[in-house]
Design a protein around this motif. Structure first.
Motif, mmCIF file in Angstrom:
data_model
loop_
_atom_site.group_PDB
_atom_site.id
_atom_site.type_symbol
_atom_site.label_atom_id
_atom_site.label_comp_id
_atom_site.label_asym_id
_atom_site.label_seq_id
_atom_site.Cartn_x
_atom_site.Cartn_y
_atom_site.Cartn_z
ATOM 1 N N LYS A 62 0.721 -1.270 -0.014
ATOM 2 C CA LYS A 62 0.012 -0.127 -0.128
ATOM 3 C C LYS A 62 0.743 1.106 -0.214
ATOM 4 N N TYR A 63 1.757 1.363 0.874
ATOM 5 C CA TYR A 63 2.796 2.405 0.984
ATOM 6 C C TYR A 63 3.514 2.640 -0.648
ATOM 7 N N ILE A 64 4.191 1.492 -1.199
ATOM 8 C CA ILE A 64 4.546 1.710 -2.326
ATOM 9 C C ILE A 64 3.579 2.071 -3.638
ATOM 10 N N LEU A 65 2.463 1.529 -3.539
ATOM 11 C CA LEU A 65 1.439 2.309 -4.464
ATOM 12 C C LEU A 65 1.072 3.612 -4.188
ATOM 13 N N GLN A 66 1.125 3.807 -2.859
ATOM 14 C CA GLN A 66 1.015 5.319 -2.826
ATOM 15 C C GLN A 66 1.942 6.316 -3.122
ATOM 16 N N TRP A 67 3.170 5.918 -2.939
ATOM 17 C CA TRP A 67 4.449 6.654 -3.226
ATOM 18 C C TRP A 67 4.411 6.702 -4.816
ATOM 19 N N SER A 68 4.164 5.636 -5.431
ATOM 20 C CA SER A 68 4.341 5.650 -6.923
ATOM 21 C C SER A 68 3.225 6.546 -7.482
ATOM 22 N N ALA A 69 2.105 6.488 -7.123
ATOM 23 C CA ALA A 69 1.174 7.374 -7.532
ATOM 24 C C ALA A 69 1.086 8.843 -7.374
ATOM 25 N N LEU A 70 1.859 9.129 -6.185
ATOM 26 C CA LEU A 70 1.695 10.631 -5.658
ATOM 27 C C LEU A 70 3.198 11.280 -6.274
ATOM 28 N N VAL A 71 4.252 10.534 -6.195
ATOM 29 C CA VAL A 71 5.738 10.830 -6.562
ATOM 30 C C VAL A 71 6.341 10.294 -7.445
ATOM 31 N N LYS B 70 11.998 16.341 -19.258
ATOM 32 C CA LYS B 70 13.177 17.121 -19.207
ATOM 33 C C LYS B 70 14.060 16.528 -20.502
ATOM 34 N N ILE B 71 13.795 15.357 -20.585
ATOM 35 C CA ILE B 71 15.020 14.684 -21.801
ATOM 36 C C ILE B 71 14.222 14.986 -23.070
ATOM 37 N N ARG B 72 12.928 15.596 -22.989
ATOM 38 C CA ARG B 72 12.081 15.649 -24.290
ATOM 39 C C ARG B 72 11.832 14.476 -24.994
ATOM 40 N N ARG B 73 11.623 13.446 -24.388
ATOM 41 C CA ARG B 73 11.017 12.252 -24.928
ATOM 42 C C ARG B 73 9.600 12.132 -24.490
ATOM 43 N N TYR B 74 8.755 13.239 -24.959
ATOM 44 C CA TYR B 74 7.326 13.247 -24.630
ATOM 45 C C TYR B 74 6.185 12.182 -24.947
ATOM 46 N N TYR B 75 6.727 11.417 -25.881
ATOM 47 C CA TYR B 75 5.878 10.355 -26.257
ATOM 48 C C TYR B 75 5.881 9.333 -25.003
ATOM 49 N N LEU B 76 7.205 9.138 -24.282
ATOM 50 C CA LEU B 76 7.298 8.191 -23.366
ATOM 51 C C LEU B 76 6.330 8.535 -22.068
ATOM 52 N N ILE B 77 5.765 9.736 -22.216
ATOM 53 C CA ILE B 77 4.863 9.972 -20.797
ATOM 54 C C ILE B 77 3.773 9.147 -20.801
ATOM 55 N N VAL B 78 3.297 8.405 -22.049
ATOM 56 C CA VAL B 78 1.975 7.577 -21.801
ATOM 57 C C VAL B 78 2.468 6.623 -21.297
ATOM 58 N N ILE B 79 3.618 6.164 -20.808
ATOM 59 C CA ILE B 79 3.813 5.006 -20.065
ATOM 60 C C ILE B 79 3.461 5.214 -18.446
ATOM 61 N N PRO B 80 4.149 6.356 -17.787
ATOM 62 C CA PRO B 80 3.687 6.499 -16.532
ATOM 63 C C PRO B 80 2.162 6.844 -16.450
ATOM 64 N N LEU B 81 1.564 7.538 -17.447
ATOM 65 C CA LEU B 81 0.193 7.405 -17.272
ATOM 66 C C LEU B 81 -0.631 6.439 -17.343
ATOM 67 N N ILE B 82 -0.345 5.525 -18.129
ATOM 68 C CA ILE B 82 -0.992 3.819 -18.086
ATOM 69 C C ILE B 82 -0.786 3.385 -16.739
ATOM 70 N N VAL B 83 0.699 3.280 -15.970
ATOM 71 C CA VAL B 83 0.647 2.617 -14.814
ATOM 72 C C VAL B 83 -0.141 3.596 -13.822
ATOM 73 N N GLN B 84 -0.342 4.741 -13.980
ATOM 74 C CA GLN B 84 -1.113 5.265 -12.943
ATOM 75 C C GLN B 84 -2.436 4.989 -12.960
ATOM 76 N N ALA B 85 -3.156 4.656 -14.233
ATOM 77 C CA ALA B 85 -4.401 3.991 -14.440
ATOM 78 C C ALA B 85 -4.556 2.896 -13.643
ATOM 79 N N LEU B 86 -3.346 2.082 -13.886
ATOM 80 C CA LEU B 86 -3.484 0.550 -13.348
ATOM 81 C C LEU B 86 -3.516 0.750 -11.757
ATOM 82 N N ILE B 87 -2.602 1.395 -11.398
ATOM 83 C CA ILE B 87 -2.668 1.854 -9.839
ATOM 84 C C ILE B 87 -4.106 2.185 -9.366
ATOM 85 N N PHE B 88 -4.547 2.969 -10.144
ATOM 86 C CA PHE B 88 -5.920 3.422 -9.550
ATOM 87 C C PHE B 88 -6.843 2.142 -9.555
#
Length: 424
Positions: free
Chosen positions: A188-197, A208-226
């Protein structure tokens, strides 16, 4: 200079509109739209002497944000957000419900301390500071992100549910109670830290490294955590996080108040029950009502004295449950209810007024950590993206819980890693 003067003028006008809109939305939602005339916790007892007090201290505490440039300081940005989301709504609730004057002044003193420590640091801190990047920090940052993502995928495979709940937010309580029972505490702690930080940190890294298309990866992971635990806070906090990051990046923090005014106005015009419940009742007035409930209860009953914190092995908790469940059980008569409250009211429930002072100083020291490492650094804007979601929890959670469970300390660690991973 002209632009700065316009920002100050906009701030004064927007603050006045914000105060009036909050007053009207409180009256409209509870006494016209919902007709909550007899509901406990949301009284309409207008006290115009307290209105004068509320206006005076709203202006007094706002002077720091009027004089100093919010856009140049993480500390000032975060205290400004607390001022807007916690103090101003509390001032409105205070005078419109004729609530306890002693607690209101405790909150005033808390914000005076928070702003005073910033002014002290501002007067004595050395301005010039340079950082050099180091490959070790880059590898450590990448490894941390990878490990968290791997654990998140594992948790979804074992405990996750259908993405159907993303489109049916009102039904997430079905999976929320199941998650509480089956998911191990450490996960539960790890999921909370993942979602919020961690998710916001990965978005900051790819941006920062201008790989904007890769942002879809954390967005998908955030949806899975939800879908694992059904916490709507994960979704809404990320949206708010990205919004605050964008306005901070463009040095538009003074537009936060106009944005809040637009948001409240839109919610009032829509007159949708769910949207108004979340956008008016839950966002602005539930935390304030609970604050005064905490004060009233723990003024009349024994305080916790940190017996539900890391000191619980040394101090006996006479209630045998944490303060949110104490309020749920003894005030609202709902044993399963967790009445979470902001860090100020929670501090009072533990050590009274002294607790408010101690925890405000501790919060100031944490904010100084962000300020110290980000000052004069061009990557400072990313620190808002990394840490804001966990910081936002202070509006509805205790400081110790925010530091540990909601990951504010993890956010400070990730912020330092991030700043040291890139050259200025």
């Amino acid at each position: 200079m002209f632009e700065r003067l316009m920002e100050r003028k906009r701030f004064i006008i927007s603050l006045g509109i914000y105060f009036v809109l909050l007053c009207y939305s409180y009256y409209f939602y509870f006494y016209i739209f919902q007709d909550y005339t007899y509901q406990v916790g949301y009284a309409l007892n207008l006290n115009f002497f307290k209105l004068i007090e509320a206006i005076i201290f709203t202006i007094l505490l706002g002077l720091v944000y009027f004089y100093y440039d919010i856009n140049k300081s993480i500390y000032l940005t975060y205290s400004f957000i607390l001022y807007n989301l916690l103090f101003v709504p509390l001032s409105v609730f205070y005078w419109m419900s004729d609530n306890a004057r002693p607690y209101f002044y405790m909150v005033v003193i808390s914000f005076l301390i928070l702003e005073g420590i910033f002014l002290f640091y501002r007067g004595f801190a050395k301005r010039e500071r340079r950082y050099r990047s180091n490959d070790l920090y880059v590898y450590l940052l990448a490894l941390t992100l990878f490990l968290f993502f791997a654990i998140n995928i594992y948790a979804y495979i074992k405990y996750g549910h259908s993405l159907y709940y993303l489109l049916n937010l009102e039904k997430v309580y079905d999976i929320r109670f199941k998650a509480r029972a089956v998911i191990p505490t450490y996960l539960k702690y790890i999921l909370q830290w993942s979602a919020l930080v961690v998710i916001p940190t990965s978005i900051a890294y790819f941006a920062k490294i201008r790989r904007y298309y890769l942002i879809v990866i954390p967005l998908i992971v955030q949806a899975l955590i939800f879908t694992i635990n059904g916490s709507k806070f994960y979704l809404f906090s990320l949206i708010i996080n990205l919004f605050v990051f964008l306005i901070y990046s463009e040095k538009l923090m003074y537009y936060m108040l106009p944005a809040l005014n637009l948001f409240i106005t839109s919610v009032l015009l829509l007159k949708n029950n769910f949207i108004m419940s979340v956008g008016i009742r839950r966002a602005f007035f539930v935390p304030q009502s609970l604050s005064f409930v905490y004060y009233d209860f723990f003024t009349k009953h024994p305080k916790l004295y940190l017996s539900s914190s890391i000191l619980k092995r040394f101090i006996k908790n006479i209630y045998k449950i944490d303060s949110p469940f104490i309020i749920g059980r003894y005030v609202y008569h709902e044993p399963q209810m967790s009445a979470n409250v902001n860090y100020i009211a929670n501090a009072y429930s533990h050590i009274g007024f002294v607790g408010i002072i101690i925890f405000t100083i501790l919060l100031a020291l944490v904010l100084l950590g962000f300020e110290y490492f980000s000052e004069n650094n061009r990557n400072r804007k990313y620190i808002v993206l990394i840490s804001f979601s966990s910081f936002l929890a202070l509006v509805n959670s205790s400081l110790l819980t925010t530091l540990k469970t909601h990951g504010l300390l993890i956010a400070l660690f990730m912020s330092i890693l991030f700043l040291k991973s890139f050259r200025e």
